[in-house]
Design a protein around this motif. Sequence first.
Motif, mmCIF file in Angstrom:
data_model
loop_
_atom_site.group_PDB
_atom_site.id
_atom_site.type_symbol
_atom_site.label_atom_id
_atom_site.label_comp_id
_atom_site.label_asym_id
_atom_site.label_seq_id
_atom_site.Cartn_x
_atom_site.Cartn_y
_atom_site.Cartn_z
ATOM 1 N N GLY A 81 33.880 29.880 37.797
ATOM 2 C CA GLY A 81 34.763 29.027 37.374
ATOM 3 C C GLY A 81 36.341 29.593 36.898
ATOM 4 N N PRO A 82 37.139 29.051 36.088
ATOM 5 C CA PRO A 82 38.590 29.401 36.246
ATOM 6 C C PRO A 82 38.481 30.894 35.480
ATOM 7 C CG PRO A 82 38.297 27.215 35.425
ATOM 8 C CD PRO A 82 36.709 27.783 35.776
ATOM 9 N N ALA A 83 37.447 31.263 34.868
ATOM 10 C CA ALA A 83 37.547 32.686 34.260
ATOM 11 C C ALA A 83 37.356 33.785 35.335
ATOM 12 C CB ALA A 83 36.607 32.699 33.241
ATOM 13 N N GLY A 84 37.084 33.369 36.515
ATOM 14 C CA GLY A 84 36.571 34.157 37.714
ATOM 15 C C GLY A 84 37.926 34.738 38.334
ATOM 16 N N VAL A 85 39.192 34.390 38.038
ATOM 17 C CA VAL A 85 40.531 34.750 38.617
ATOM 18 C C VAL A 85 40.719 36.111 37.938
ATOM 19 C CG1 VAL A 85 42.949 34.268 38.703
ATOM 20 C CG2 VAL A 85 41.439 32.364 38.662
ATOM 21 N N GLY A 86 41.111 36.850 39.206
ATOM 22 C CA GLY A 86 41.543 38.205 38.857
ATOM 23 C C GLY A 86 40.820 38.985 39.774
ATOM 24 N N PRO A 87 40.758 40.442 39.564
ATOM 25 C CA PRO A 87 40.062 41.367 40.247
ATOM 26 C C PRO A 87 38.684 41.426 40.156
ATOM 27 C CG PRO A 87 40.809 42.657 38.553
ATOM 28 C CD PRO A 87 41.484 41.208 38.311
ATOM 29 N N ILE A 88 37.888 41.660 41.134
ATOM 30 C CA ILE A 88 36.319 41.740 41.193
ATOM 31 C C ILE A 88 36.069 43.076 41.889
ATOM 32 C CG2 ILE A 88 35.934 38.989 41.000
ATOM 33 C CD1 ILE A 88 34.796 40.697 44.124
ATOM 34 N N ASP A 89 34.569 43.380 41.546
ATOM 35 C CA ASP A 89 34.057 44.497 42.085
ATOM 36 C C ASP A 89 32.617 44.160 41.794
ATOM 37 O OD1 ASP A 89 33.268 46.954 43.154
ATOM 38 O OD2 ASP A 89 34.379 48.239 41.384
ATOM 39 N N ARG A 90 31.743 44.244 43.117
ATOM 40 C CA ARG A 90 30.336 43.832 42.991
ATOM 41 C C ARG A 90 29.687 45.107 43.853
ATOM 42 N NH1 ARG A 90 32.461 41.393 39.479
ATOM 43 N NH2 ARG A 90 32.540 39.094 39.269
ATOM 44 N N LEU A 91 28.559 45.093 43.362
ATOM 45 C CA LEU A 91 27.616 46.181 43.883
ATOM 46 C C LEU A 91 26.343 45.396 44.753
ATOM 47 C CD1 LEU A 91 27.861 48.957 41.454
ATOM 48 C CD2 LEU A 91 29.124 48.870 43.703
ATOM 49 N N VAL A 92 26.100 46.051 45.808
ATOM 50 C CA VAL A 92 24.757 45.578 46.170
ATOM 51 C C VAL A 92 23.836 46.897 46.536
ATOM 52 C CG1 VAL A 92 23.526 44.552 48.475
ATOM 53 C CG2 VAL A 92 25.666 43.652 47.619
ATOM 54 N N THR A 93 22.699 46.843 45.909
ATOM 55 C CA THR A 93 21.853 48.158 45.892
ATOM 56 C C THR A 93 20.508 47.844 46.883
ATOM 57 O OG1 THR A 93 22.648 48.561 44.018
ATOM 58 C CG2 THR A 93 20.859 49.878 44.418
ATOM 59 N N LEU A 94 20.419 48.639 47.693
ATOM 60 C CA LEU A 94 19.145 48.752 48.381
ATOM 61 C C LEU A 94 18.363 50.028 47.959
ATOM 62 C CD1 LEU A 94 21.645 48.260 50.563
ATOM 63 C CD2 LEU A 94 19.442 48.017 52.101
ATOM 64 N N ILE B 257 31.821 45.297 47.296
ATOM 65 C CA ILE B 257 32.749 44.656 47.811
ATOM 66 C C ILE B 257 33.826 44.569 46.532
ATOM 67 C CG2 ILE B 257 31.595 43.342 49.394
ATOM 68 C CD1 ILE B 257 31.285 41.233 47.442
ATOM 69 N N LYS B 258 35.086 44.321 46.761
ATOM 70 C CA LYS B 258 36.115 44.062 46.035
ATOM 71 C C LYS B 258 36.917 42.852 46.413
ATOM 72 C CE LYS B 258 36.499 48.762 44.220
ATOM 73 N NZ LYS B 258 37.617 49.658 43.454
ATOM 74 N N ALA B 259 37.778 42.309 45.438
ATOM 75 C CA ALA B 259 38.801 41.078 45.926
ATOM 76 C C ALA B 259 39.615 40.899 44.711
ATOM 77 C CB ALA B 259 38.041 40.121 46.379
ATOM 78 N N MET B 260 40.837 40.426 44.973
ATOM 79 C CA MET B 260 41.572 39.687 43.860
ATOM 80 C C MET B 260 41.474 38.254 43.941
ATOM 81 S SD MET B 260 43.735 40.015 41.471
ATOM 82 C CE MET B 260 44.141 41.815 41.335
ATOM 83 N N VAL B 261 40.940 37.633 43.179
ATOM 84 C CA VAL B 261 40.641 36.317 43.404
ATOM 85 C C VAL B 261 41.811 35.305 42.740
ATOM 86 C CG1 VAL B 261 39.015 34.235 42.550
ATOM 87 C CG2 VAL B 261 38.052 36.773 43.102
ATOM 88 N N THR B 262 42.262 34.457 43.321
ATOM 89 C CA THR B 262 43.455 33.645 43.076
ATOM 90 C C THR B 262 43.070 32.157 43.056
ATOM 91 O OG1 THR B 262 44.153 33.237 45.012
ATOM 92 C CG2 THR B 262 45.154 34.875 43.987
ATOM 93 N N PRO B 263 43.339 31.110 42.231
ATOM 94 C CA PRO B 263 43.049 29.732 42.069
ATOM 95 C C PRO B 263 42.847 29.175 43.479
ATOM 96 C CG PRO B 263 44.573 30.246 40.376
ATOM 97 C CD PRO B 263 44.438 31.444 41.162
#
Length: 163
Positions: free
Chosen positions: A132-145, A157-163
């Motif tokens: 939701g709206p709280a998810g705006v800003g930088p993200i850093d997520r991992l996928v582990t095998l 993966i990384k991203a800068m999330v905007t509205p």
Amino acid sequence: MNKNIVIITLVVVGFVGLVLWSSPAQQSVGSSTGAESALAAVELLYDFGTISMKDGNVTKDFTVTNPGDSDILVSSLVTSCMCTKASIVRADGSIKGPFGMPGMGFVPPANETIKAGDSRVIRVVYDPNAHGPAGVGPIDRLVTLTDKSGGALQLEIKAMVTP
């Protein structure tokens, strides 16, 4: 005197219980032992740059290879957040998954064998609207095998999330 000993004992037991209860839990991702996997990927990190919530999901395909001379069984494939899903794309185009975050519903075992010299595509889908709206800003997520021997390969993966 006995009443004081009982009270002191209850206070100590209560305090120890509170400390244990409030300490951060050790969360296992698959059955990883912290060892490196024999699997390899040319690209371990992908930065989407700036993405907009209004544009919806973004997808990145990572190619994971077994450079060794023996087959590797990928026992689990998990993500670090509920907003991220990962699937295994086989050479014939069939898709196994999606796999998600442990603790946020059942995550089935991957049980995917990658033969020596073969590769698989790990398709990672990030949903910028999941928080939701709280998810705006930088993200850093991992996928582990995690392979059967406990070795782990992490894709990020990384991203800068905007509205």
